[in-house]
Every structure is written in structure tokens, then in C-alpha cells.
Design a protein around this motif. Sequence first.
Motif, PDB file in Angstrom:
ATOM      1  N   GLY A   1       0.791  -1.226   0.000  1.00 40.07           N
ATOM      2  CA  GLY A   1       0.000   0.000   0.000  1.00 40.07           C
ATOM      3  C   GLY A   1       0.821   1.273   0.000  1.00 40.07           C
ATOM      4  O   GLY A   1       0.354   2.314   0.432  1.00 40.07           O
ATOM      5  N   GLY A   2       2.051   1.215  -0.478  1.00 39.80           N
ATOM      6  CA  GLY A   2       2.909   2.397  -0.530  1.00 39.80           C
ATOM      7  C   GLY A   2       2.476   3.380  -1.599  1.00 39.80           C
ATOM      8  O   GLY A   2       1.400   3.270  -2.183  1.00 39.80           O
ATOM      9  N   ASN A   3       3.304   4.357  -1.870  1.00 42.18           N
ATOM     10  CA  ASN A   3       2.993   5.378  -2.866  1.00 42.18           C
ATOM     11  C   ASN A   3       3.766   5.179  -4.151  1.00 42.18           C
ATOM     12  O   ASN A   3       4.228   6.131  -4.762  1.00 42.18           O
ATOM     13  CB  ASN A   3       3.276   6.774  -2.299  1.00 42.18           C
ATOM     14  N   ASN A   4       3.938   3.954  -4.579  1.00 41.93           N
ATOM     15  CA  ASN A   4       4.614   3.668  -5.831  1.00 41.93           C
ATOM     16  C   ASN A   4       3.800   2.623  -6.575  1.00 41.93           C
ATOM     17  O   ASN A   4       4.289   1.558  -6.902  1.00 41.93           O
ATOM     18  CB  ASN A   4       6.033   3.174  -5.558  1.00 41.93           C
ATOM     19  N   CYS A   5       2.530   2.949  -6.822  1.00 44.27           N
ATOM     20  CA  CYS A   5       1.586   1.988  -7.374  1.00 44.27           C
ATOM     21  C   CYS A   5       0.867   2.570  -8.598  1.00 44.27           C
ATOM     22  O   CYS A   5       0.589   3.759  -8.639  1.00 44.27           O
ATOM     23  CB  CYS A   5       0.529   1.633  -6.334  1.00 44.27           C
ATOM     24  N   VAL A   6       0.540   1.708  -9.526  1.00 38.77           N
ATOM     25  CA  VAL A   6      -0.311   2.097 -10.641  1.00 38.77           C
ATOM     26  C   VAL A   6      -1.748   1.886 -10.208  1.00 38.77           C
ATOM     27  O   VAL A   6      -2.086   0.860  -9.626  1.00 38.77           O
ATOM     28  CB  VAL A   6      -0.004   1.254 -11.902  1.00 38.77           C
ATOM     29  N   GLU A   7      -2.596   2.882 -10.475  1.00 41.30           N
ATOM     30  CA  GLU A   7      -4.012   2.785 -10.143  1.00 41.30           C
ATOM     31  C   GLU A   7      -4.831   2.994 -11.410  1.00 41.30           C
ATOM     32  O   GLU A   7      -4.441   3.747 -12.295  1.00 41.30           O
ATOM     33  CB  GLU A   7      -4.381   3.829  -9.088  1.00 41.30           C
ATOM     34  N   ILE A   8      -5.963   2.332 -11.491  1.00 43.07           N
ATOM     35  CA  ILE A   8      -6.801   2.368 -12.688  1.00 43.07           C
ATOM     36  C   ILE A   8      -8.254   2.561 -12.262  1.00 43.07           C
ATOM     37  O   ILE A   8      -8.666   2.115 -11.198  1.00 43.07           O
ATOM     38  CB  ILE A   8      -6.617   1.063 -13.503  1.00 43.07           C
ATOM     39  N   ALA A   9      -9.014   3.261 -13.101  1.00 44.66           N
ATOM     40  CA  ALA A   9     -10.437   3.478 -12.824  1.00 44.66           C
ATOM     41  C   ALA A   9     -11.177   3.610 -14.151  1.00 44.66           C
ATOM     42  O   ALA A   9     -10.585   3.874 -15.199  1.00 44.66           O
ATOM     43  CB  ALA A   9     -10.649   4.732 -11.984  1.00 44.66           C
ATOM     44  N   ALA A  10     -12.477   3.435 -14.089  1.00 46.78           N
ATOM     45  CA  ALA A  10     -13.311   3.626 -15.274  1.00 46.78           C
ATOM     46  C   ALA A  10     -13.414   5.117 -15.574  1.00 46.78           C
ATOM     47  O   ALA A  10     -13.550   5.930 -14.668  1.00 46.78           O
ATOM     48  CB  ALA A  10     -14.692   3.040 -15.042  1.00 46.78           C
ATOM     49  N   GLY A  11     -13.335   5.447 -16.838  1.00 49.16           N
ATOM     50  CA  GLY A  11     -13.510   6.831 -17.268  1.00 49.16           C
ATOM     51  C   GLY A  11     -14.882   6.989 -17.904  1.00 49.16           C
ATOM     52  O   GLY A  11     -15.815   6.256 -17.596  1.00 49.16           O
ATOM     53  N   ASN A  12     -14.999   7.909 -18.817  1.00 48.00           N
ATOM     54  CA  ASN A  12     -16.248   8.121 -19.550  1.00 48.00           C
ATOM     55  C   ASN A  12     -16.307   7.203 -20.754  1.00 48.00           C
ATOM     56  O   ASN A  12     -15.293   6.972 -21.410  1.00 48.00           O
ATOM     57  CB  ASN A  12     -16.348   9.576 -20.014  1.00 48.00           C
ATOM     58  N   ALA A  13     -17.478   6.700 -21.072  1.00 51.05           N
ATOM     59  CA  ALA A  13     -17.726   5.850 -22.240  1.00 51.05           C
ATOM     60  C   ALA A  13     -16.761   4.665 -22.242  1.00 51.05           C
ATOM     61  O   ALA A  13     -16.748   3.882 -21.320  1.00 51.05           O
ATOM     62  CB  ALA A  13     -17.647   6.656 -23.515  1.00 51.05           C
ATOM     63  N   ASN A  14     -15.944   4.548 -23.275  1.00 43.89           N
ATOM     64  CA  ASN A  14     -15.027   3.424 -23.442  1.00 43.89           C
ATOM     65  C   ASN A  14     -13.620   3.785 -22.957  1.00 43.89           C
ATOM     66  O   ASN A  14     -12.640   3.246 -23.438  1.00 43.89           O
ATOM     67  CB  ASN A  14     -15.001   3.011 -24.921  1.00 43.89           C
ATOM     68  N   ARG A  15     -13.492   4.705 -22.045  1.00 40.00           N
ATOM     69  CA  ARG A  15     -12.190   5.181 -21.598  1.00 40.00           C
ATOM     70  C   ARG A  15     -11.799   4.555 -20.258  1.00 40.00           C
ATOM     71  O   ARG A  15     -12.634   4.228 -19.426  1.00 40.00           O
ATOM     72  CB  ARG A  15     -12.171   6.701 -21.445  1.00 40.00           C
ATOM     73  N   ILE A  16     -10.505   4.419 -20.069  1.00 38.23           N
ATOM     74  CA  ILE A  16      -9.895   3.963 -18.829  1.00 38.23           C
ATOM     75  C   ILE A  16      -8.932   5.066 -18.405  1.00 38.23           C
ATOM     76  O   ILE A  16      -8.234   5.637 -19.247  1.00 38.23           O
ATOM     77  CB  ILE A  16      -9.102   2.654 -19.046  1.00 38.23           C
ATOM     78  N   VAL A  17      -8.888   5.372 -17.133  1.00 39.11           N
ATOM     79  CA  VAL A  17      -7.948   6.374 -16.640  1.00 39.11           C
ATOM     80  C   VAL A  17      -6.945   5.703 -15.712  1.00 39.11           C
ATOM     81  O   VAL A  17      -7.277   4.748 -14.999  1.00 39.11           O
ATOM     82  CB  VAL A  17      -8.663   7.547 -15.938  1.00 39.11           C
ATOM     83  N   LEU A  18      -5.712   6.179 -15.778  1.00 35.40           N
ATOM     84  CA  LEU A  18      -4.631   5.634 -14.971  1.00 35.40           C
ATOM     85  C   LEU A  18      -3.904   6.765 -14.273  1.00 35.40           C
ATOM     86  O   LEU A  18      -3.846   7.881 -14.781  1.00 35.40           O
ATOM     87  CB  LEU A  18      -3.624   4.887 -15.862  1.00 35.40           C
ATOM     88  N   ARG A  19      -3.328   6.437 -13.132  1.00 32.96           N
ATOM     89  CA  ARG A  19      -2.489   7.393 -12.419  1.00 32.96           C
ATOM     90  C   ARG A  19      -1.465   6.611 -11.606  1.00 32.96           C
ATOM     91  O   ARG A  19      -1.612   5.414 -11.370  1.00 32.96           O
ATOM     92  CB  ARG A  19      -3.322   8.290 -11.510  1.00 32.96           C
ATOM     93  N   GLU A  20      -0.451   7.312 -11.167  1.00 31.62           N
ATOM     94  CA  GLU A  20       0.515   6.729 -10.255  1.00 31.62           C
ATOM     95  C   GLU A  20       0.204   7.276  -8.878  1.00 31.62           C
ATOM     96  O   GLU A  20      -0.035   8.473  -8.723  1.00 31.62           O
ATOM     97  CB  GLU A  20       1.941   7.088 -10.660  1.00 31.62           C
ATOM     98  N   SER A  21       0.169   6.427  -7.878  1.00 36.41           N
ATOM     99  CA  SER A  21      -0.271   6.863  -6.557  1.00 36.41           C
ATOM    100  C   SER A  21       0.601   7.968  -5.970  1.00 36.41           C
ATOM    101  O   SER A  21       0.145   8.756  -5.149  1.00 36.41           O
ATOM    102  CB  SER A  21      -0.328   5.675  -5.594  1.00 36.41           C
ATOM    103  N   GLU A  22       1.833   8.060  -6.412  1.00 42.18           N
ATOM    104  CA  GLU A  22       2.726   9.108  -5.920  1.00 42.18           C
ATOM    105  C   GLU A  22       2.324  10.488  -6.450  1.00 42.18           C
ATOM    106  O   GLU A  22       2.624  11.501  -5.834  1.00 42.18           O
ATOM    107  CB  GLU A  22       4.166   8.779  -6.314  1.00 42.18           C
ATOM    108  N   SER A  23       1.661  10.530  -7.605  1.00 46.79           N
ATOM    109  CA  SER A  23       1.199  11.787  -8.217  1.00 46.79           C
ATOM    110  C   SER A  23      -0.271  11.649  -8.607  1.00 46.79           C
ATOM    111  O   SER A  23      -0.605  11.598  -9.790  1.00 46.79           O
ATOM    112  CB  SER A  23       2.036  12.102  -9.457  1.00 46.79           C
ATOM    113  N   PRO A  24      -1.177  11.592  -7.643  1.00 48.41           N
ATOM    114  CA  PRO A  24      -2.578  11.280  -7.938  1.00 48.41           C
ATOM    115  C   PRO A  24      -3.325  12.343  -8.749  1.00 48.41           C
ATOM    116  O   PRO A  24      -4.387  12.051  -9.280  1.00 48.41           O
ATOM    117  CB  PRO A  24      -3.205  11.099  -6.560  1.00 48.41           C
ATOM    118  N   THR A  25      -2.784  13.538  -8.863  1.00 49.27           N
ATOM    119  CA  THR A  25      -3.476  14.558  -9.650  1.00 49.27           C
ATOM    120  C   THR A  25      -3.142  14.469 -11.133  1.00 49.27           C
ATOM    121  O   THR A  25      -3.803  15.097 -11.955  1.00 49.27           O
ATOM    122  CB  THR A  25      -3.139  15.974  -9.137  1.00 49.27           C
TER     123      THR A  25
END
Length: 64
Positions: free
Chosen positions: A15-39
Motif C-alpha cells: 500500500g505504498g505510494n509507488n503503485c499504478v491505479e486504474i479506474a473507469a472513465g467516460n464511455a469506453n475510456r480507462i484512466v490511470l495514475r501513479e499513486s505518488e502523483s494522484p493529480t
Amino acid sequence: MPEREWQRSSYCAGGGNNCVEIAAGNANRIVLRESESPTVVISTNRAALRALVRGVKDDKSALI
């Protein structure tokens, strides 16, 4: 707009801050971020992300 439900990679250690995170976006899109830079969020489509994951899995030398 409701808050996104981010999921962390199964390779995220403890659960550290060096993780890839993924979530559903709009329509057919996927959004990704790195937990160290969540914005900082990038967006792609499902087919492109699927191709990337398959390519990485098929080419194990890319992980070295």
C-alpha cells in the motif's frame, strides 16, 4: 460527478505510494495514475490498454 473508484495494481507492495491505479472513465475510456502523483491522470481506451498489457506479458524481457 461521483468520485472514481481507483483500483491498485496487484503488484503494489504494502500500500505504498509507488503503485499504478486504474479506474473507469467516460464511455469506453480507462484512466490511470501513479499513486505518488494522484493529480496526474492519463486516459486511454480499453483496446489500447489491453494491447499494452498483452505486449508486456508476452515480452517478459521488457520487465528487466
